[in-house]
Enzyme design. Structure first.
Site, mmCIF file in Angstrom:
data_model
loop_
_atom_site.group_PDB
_atom_site.id
_atom_site.type_symbol
_atom_site.label_atom_id
_atom_site.label_comp_id
_atom_site.label_asym_id
_atom_site.label_seq_id
_atom_site.Cartn_x
_atom_site.Cartn_y
_atom_site.Cartn_z
ATOM 1 C CB SER A 1 11.509 -3.356 -3.057
ATOM 2 O OG SER A 1 11.385 -2.747 -4.232
ATOM 3 C CB CYS A 2 7.036 -0.162 -3.146
ATOM 4 S SG CYS A 2 5.544 -0.855 -2.705
ATOM 5 N N GLY A 3 7.482 1.290 -0.800
ATOM 6 C CA GLY A 3 6.644 1.590 0.571
ATOM 7 C C GLY A 3 6.363 2.978 0.205
ATOM 8 C CB CYS B 1 4.472 2.824 -4.339
ATOM 9 S SG CYS B 1 3.798 1.493 -3.644
ATOM 10 C CG HIS C 1 6.098 -2.669 3.202
ATOM 11 N ND1 HIS C 1 7.082 -2.903 1.792
ATOM 12 C CD2 HIS C 1 6.675 -1.512 3.851
ATOM 13 C CE1 HIS C 1 7.974 -1.884 2.079
ATOM 14 N NE2 HIS C 1 7.785 -1.198 3.133
#
Length: 312
Positions: free
Chosen positions: A154-156, A158, A227
């Site tokens: 779920s990251c961006g 990071c 992503h």
């Protein structure tokens, strides 16, 4: 190389290394790249697991099995130096992912800077290593802005080392997006679900799709991470040398800042998202000259930038 032979991870105590052709020739060797990725004996993208299904109305417990998506740690290294570890669905688009990530993150300025790469199982066997050899210019630029990522689905953004690294300087598109019919977008969105193979099996993947200006679906990539799905698609587009002004990218997620940034880095003129954009993403789309569309459904969409270029 016989692409019908499945090579085990270890042969006589030696881990095999699969070498891919230079990126400059990827278009001609696309099938070779894809088949070579499989020979490494990668994990399958979907697993079947035992489950118990409970129905509220009857209260019955049904012991059965179901498909679930896999996510595998994938380490990306450049000239032997580890740069990022991300959780990725291990399908046959890892070659596209390696190229797309490198371009969309600004590590490479063009695909020709990726000289070659190898895909190998990690030493401890719990992941995959994509080892890329890049030009000296690209490697020195990477060292100048070195960061370490701890990837999550779920990251961006990071793991970046400073706020200055959040907004990279991106070139504005050389011209406004070409006219696009709203009805083309409506019809295109309807086509996506029937092509989402992994989502149909597991209900757990995002998709990134390339449509031409007539709304014909040309490329689709899936991954547990939004992503990653976009990077896989962007890598495929770069590898096949598509004109990114003559079509649009659809993502089955929200249009966050980093999604717009990745699209802008490769010169995508139109990004269509199934859900909402963020305010920061809208500002970046304005700056980069990207047409940004959100809430794209069968019968409705919302245009956030370059609305004057849309036709009924």
């Amino acid at each position: 190389m016989d692409d019908t032979i499945q090579t085990p991870n270890v042969i006589n105590g030696v881990t095999p290394t699969i070498t891919f052709p230079p990126v400059g020739g990827l278009r001609d060797h696309a099938l070779t790249v894809r088949k070579a990725m499989v020979i490494v004996d990668l994990p399958v993208p979907v697993a079947r697991v035992p489950i118990t299904r409970v129905t509220r109305m009857t209260g019955e417990l049904d012991a059965t099995s179901d498909h679930v998506i896999e996510e595998t740690p994938v380490a990306l290294t450049y000239n032997g130096v580890s740069h990022a570890v991300l959780l990725v669905t291990p399908d046959d688009a890892l070659a596209d992912f390696a190229l797309g990530f490198s371009l969309s993150e600004g590590i490479l300025s063009h695909s020709g800077e990726l000289l070659d790469y190898e895909c190998v199982p990690s030493v401890n066997g719990n992941g995959i290593v994509l080892d890329m050899r890049v030009t000296n210019r690209a490697f020195m630029a990477l060292k100048d802005r070195r960061r370490t990522l701890a990837g999550r689905t779920s990251c961006g953004l990071c793991g970046i080392e400073s706020l200055d690294q959040v907004a990279r300087l991106l070139p504005k598109l050389p011209r406004s997006p070409a006219p696009l019919s709203c009805h083309v977008v409506f019809d295109a969105v309807k086509k996506v679900a029937q092509h989402q193979t992994l989502r149909y099996q597991t209900g757990a993947t995002h998709s990134a799709v390339w449509f031409d200006v007539m709304g014909a679906l040309q490329l689709l990539r899936e991954d547990v991470g939004r992503h990653n799905a976009l990077d896989k698609l962007l890598g495929a587009l770069a590898r096949e040398r598509w004109n990114l002004a003559d079509g649009f990218v659809f993502v089955s997620s929200r249009a966050s800042f980093e999604m717009v940034q990745k699209a802008a880095a490769l010169g995508v003129s139109t990004l269509v998202a199934a859900s909402a954009p963020t305010a920061m993403a809208i500002r970046l789309a304005h700056q980069a000259g990207i047409r940004l569309i959100g809430f794209a459904r069968d019968e409705q969409l919302v245009v956030y930038t370059a609305a004057h270029t849309l036709t009924p």
